[in-house]
Structure formats: structure tokens, C-alpha cells
Design an enzyme around this catalytic site. Structure first.
Site, PDB file in Angstrom:
ATOM      1  N   GLU A  18      34.555  46.022  46.460  1.00 57.53           N
ATOM      2  CA  GLU A  18      34.671  44.565  46.403  1.00 57.53           C
ATOM      3  C   GLU A  18      33.374  43.883  46.830  1.00 57.53           C
ATOM      4  OE1 GLU A  18      36.765  42.709  44.997  1.00 57.53           O
ATOM      5  OE2 GLU A  18      38.180  44.288  44.484  1.00 57.53           O
TER       6      GLU A  18
ATOM      7  N   CYS B  43      40.883  37.803  21.398  1.00 54.49           N
ATOM      8  CA  CYS B  43      42.256  37.289  21.401  1.00 54.49           C
ATOM      9  C   CYS B  43      43.219  38.204  20.647  1.00 54.49           C
ATOM     10  CB  CYS B  43      42.281  35.883  20.810  1.00 54.49           C
ATOM     11  SG  CYS B  43      41.307  34.678  21.763  1.00 54.49           S
TER      12      CYS B  43
END
Length: 285
Positions: free
Chosen positions: A31, A194
Site C-alpha cells: 500500500e 466498457c
């Protein structure tokens, strides 16, 4: 939720910090490294860090300068100092184990709201709102119907994320990882795929005809010729040296003396470089 989580189960990348045996320290290191740095650049450095410092206490025993040296060319090297400080606090205050609780994670040096939530969620399966750039972009398009989220996270975005967060802890943790992966792999910033999106049929932005962004200009990240580039070159010389470096050697890395001096002063002010007598400089010890 099911559409996105099922997609994630099928398409998620096999990343070392996601594996069942990874451990919370691996997640925390990832992270810190992944902030503003792509996965492809993080993977080799993450592996090197975990091989060298498999526990927070191992890193804490080293000097901060060694953390900066091992950070290599990931960029934004203050993250290395912050990770070293967090490891030291974990070793001294938490018995060497990365804390489970969000509040304890948030109290660690260099750990902000996002990182605390991400570690609690991804390492320990806790239920938290995890909002990175990828997740914010997915929610902006699917829920709000705009191409991009605001430049800075807003209260409205947090309300949206909270409303969408599954009640069950395990499902919430999977949802956090799945929405992040969807933004990284499918709902990209420049060319969203998409046709591969599991929620394309419900996407408010797509259903509205994919209107172009009409908000404030998005922040670019230029590099060439900036102080960041000069700082990187100065640090590269210091990382490559096993001892103090004369200022004369640093003077060779950049042609413009005022900018070079400003960059070096900034590194000193940030604690990334220590000045010594005799016009010598070194990584922090």
C-alpha cells in the site's frame, strides 16, 4: 455487489500481497509503494523488500537511509521514510505485528485514512470504506454519471461509498478489492473497456452517452525538468554510494545551479539526506 465480486473472482490479478500467505506486513508495504506508482514498477521492489525485511522489526533495525536506498526509483521517496517509521512503531508498540484495528493503524507514522482502511480491509478482512483513485473513478461513472471524480475526495463520495458498502465484513472486504481492480483493469482513466465491464448495463455515465468531463482540469504529473527529477538524480548518486558523497559529485547531476541547490535543500529538509562537515552528504542514519 455480486456482479462485481464475481468478475473479480474470475479476473483478479495474482499479486503477491493478495495471496493467502501474504500477511499484513506484505499488504502494508504494497500500500505504501502503490501510492502514485503502477503495479508493474512495484512488483520487483516489493519482492526485494519482503525478502530483505520479512517483518516490520527487520526493517526497524536498519537505518532510515537503507530504506531510502532500497526504495530505488519508485519515486516519492518520503514514503520510504514513513514506512520505516511505521515499522519502528509497530516493532516498539505492537509486538512486531501490524495492528488489526483501524484506529491503531491510523495512529502509525505515515499512515493516513486510506492506508489504514486498506490494510484493515485487505489484510484482516475488516469492513471499511477504501477509496483510491480507481474506486473513485468507478463510482463517479457508475453511480454519479460523470467521467471523472473531483480532484480531491469529497464528503459526497464517502457517503456514496458508505451506502454501497456491504454489511457483511467478508463481503465488504471483497467488494473493496473488487471495485479497485475494476477501476485498474476495466474502468481506466483514458480508455475504459466498457465491453468488459460487469456493470456496464447499469453505468449511469454510459447510459447518459458517456459525456465528456466538464469539471475542473485534471491534475497532470509532469516530470522532465522539474525539481522532482533533480531530486531523483541527486538521490541516485547517494543511493549508489556506500559512504558520504562530496558536494562536487552531486553538482555534476544537473546543469542549473539554483535549481540543483533548491532540490538538495529540499531533500535535506525532508530528512532524506544528511549534510556533514566538509561539504559531504549521505543518506540518513
Amino acid at each position: 455487489h455480486d456482479l462485481v465480486i464475481d468478475w473479480f473472482d474470475e479476473h483478479a490479478r495474482d499479486l503477491p500481497w493478495r495471496r493467502p500467505d501474504a500477511g499484513a506486513w506484505s499488504v502494508m508495504v504494497s500500500e505504501f509503494m502503490l501510492q502514485q506508482t503502477p503495479v508493474s514498477r512495484v512488483l520487483p521492489v516489493h519482492a526485494e523488500w519482503l525478502a530483505r525485511w520479512p517483518r516490520p522489526a527487520d526493517l526497524a533495525e536498519e537505518s532510515p537511509g537503507e530504506a531510502v536506498r532500497a526504495w530505488g526509483r519508485l519515486g516519492y521517496p518520503r514514503r520510504a521514510l514513513r514506512l520505516h517509521a511505521a515499522a519502528t512503531a509497530i516493532a516498539q508498540q505492537h509486538g512486531g505485528e501490524v495492528p488489526h484495528e483501524h484506529a491503531e493503524l491510523l495512529a502509525l507514522p505515515g499512515v493516513g485514512e486510506y492506508t489504514a482502511a486498506a490494510v484493515a480491509s485487505f489484510a484482516y478482512g475488516r469492513r471499511h470504506i477504501v477509496l483510491d483513485t480507481n474506486v473513485r473513478r468507478v463510482f463517479a461513472r457508475v453511480v454519479t454519471g460523470v467521467e471523472y471524480p473531483p480532484n480531491a475526495t469529497t464528503a459526497a463520495e464517502r457517503r456514496t461509498a458508505g451506502a454501497l458498502l456491504p454489511a457483511d465484513e467478508e463481503t465488504a472486504a471483497r467488494w473493496a478489492a473488487a471495485t479497485m481492480e475494476l477501476g485498474a483493469l476495466v474502468c481506466g482513466a483514458r480508455s475504459p473497456a466498457c465491453g468488459a465491464c460487469p456493470v456496464a448495463g447499469r453505468c449511469a455515465w454510459r447510459l447518459a452517452g458517456s459525456p465528456a468531463h466538464d469539471g475542473p482540469a485534471r491534475k497532470g504529473q509532469s516530470y522532465a525538468g522539474t525539481d522532482r527529477q533533480v531530486r531523483g538524480r541527486l538521490l541516485a548518486v547517494l543511493r549508489a554510494s556506500t559512504g558520504p558523497v562530496p558536494k562536487a559529485a552531486l553538482d555534476t547531476v544537473w546543469h542549473e545551479p539554483v535549481q540543483r541547490a533548491r532540490a538538495l535543500d529540499g531533500l535535506v529538509a525532508d530528512g532524506l539526506v544528511e549534510p556533514l562537515d566538509g561539504d559531504l552528504f549521505r543518506l540518513p542514519v
